[in-house]
Enzyme design. Structure first.
Site, PDB file in Angstrom:
ATOM      1  N   GLY A   1       0.830  -1.197   0.000  1.00 27.16           N
ATOM      2  CA  GLY A   1       0.000   0.000   0.000  1.00 27.16           C
ATOM      3  C   GLY A   1       0.865   1.247   0.000  1.00 27.16           C
ATOM      4  O   GLY A   1       1.992   1.223   0.513  1.00 27.16           O
TER       5      GLY A   1
ATOM      6  N   HIS B   1      -4.513   1.738   7.665  1.00 36.23           N
ATOM      7  CA  HIS B   1      -3.128   2.216   7.735  1.00 36.23           C
ATOM      8  C   HIS B   1      -2.895   3.318   6.694  1.00 36.23           C
ATOM      9  O   HIS B   1      -2.362   4.385   7.006  1.00 36.23           O
ATOM     10  CB  HIS B   1      -2.176   1.022   7.503  1.00 36.23           C
ATOM     11  CG  HIS B   1      -0.727   1.390   7.340  1.00 36.23           C
ATOM     12  ND1 HIS B   1       0.248   0.946   8.205  1.00 36.23           N
ATOM     13  CD2 HIS B   1      -0.078   2.156   6.424  1.00 36.23           C
ATOM     14  CE1 HIS B   1       1.422   1.436   7.822  1.00 36.23           C
ATOM     15  NE2 HIS B   1       1.252   2.163   6.741  1.00 36.23           N
TER      16      HIS B   1
HETATM   17 ZN    ZN Z   1       2.520   3.404   5.593  1.00 37.64          ZN
END
Ligand code: ZN
Length: 173
Positions: free
Chosen positions: A46, A136
């Protein structure tokens, strides 16, 4: 596609709150393509735009395992519309905190709305690693890193070590 430099903490640019995207234009799609390439190259699962110094509410993710077909996910202006009361713990890492991993507790399920690569509104129900990863990455849009969820002592040790590594790299360059 271009591989962009990833900011490493501590860096004040990672603390910036990202701005919503007004329109998913070709420029935004180019940014998403470059971010995806940068994330695959790192490699990571990510990446938020602010990590490449662009404070816009844009996230790319791909949770496919090695050997599986790529399944990129592009999220523009993501919003959590519902999060579960029960929590789960995952050991998290971050491309902006290289080599450090810590357990972080977050809601185990979440419903998220966002605009996709084509600017269409989408809703996904997430759980497991997907829920953790989305939360996150969404933290990055608020200038929050996973170390902000752990003890102050552990956080300051990690950030101090990263700062020291940066100084050494600067000295060597
Ligand atoms: Zn991160």
């Amino acid at each position: 596609m271009t591989i962009l430099p990833i900011l490493v903490a501590p860096d004040p640019r990672l603390k910036v709150i990202s701005e919503p995207v007004v329109d998913v234009t070709d420029d935004i799609r180019k940014l998403m393509d470059d971010m995806l390439e940068t994330m695959y190259d790192a490699p990571g699962i990510g990446l938020a735009a602010v990590q490449v110094g662009v404070p816009k509410r844009v996230i790319v993710m791909d949770l496919a395992r090695e050997g599986e077909d790529k399944s990129p996910l592009f999220l523009v202006n993501p919003e959590i519309v519902e999060a579960s009361g029960d929590l789960s713990v995952y050991e998290e890492g971050c491309l902006s905190l290289p080599t450090y991993y810590e357990d972080v507790e977050r809601p185990s399920k979440a419903t998220v709305t966002y605009l996709d690569y084509n600017g269409e509104r989408q809703t996904i129900e997430c759980e497991g690693l997907l829920a953790t990863c989305i939360q996150h990455e969404m933290d990055h849009l608020e200038g929050v890193l996973f170390v902000d969820h752990i003890s102050k002592l552990k956080r300051s040790i990690i950030l101090r070590k990263l700062q020291k590594t940066k100084r050494l790299q600067k000295g060597a360059a």
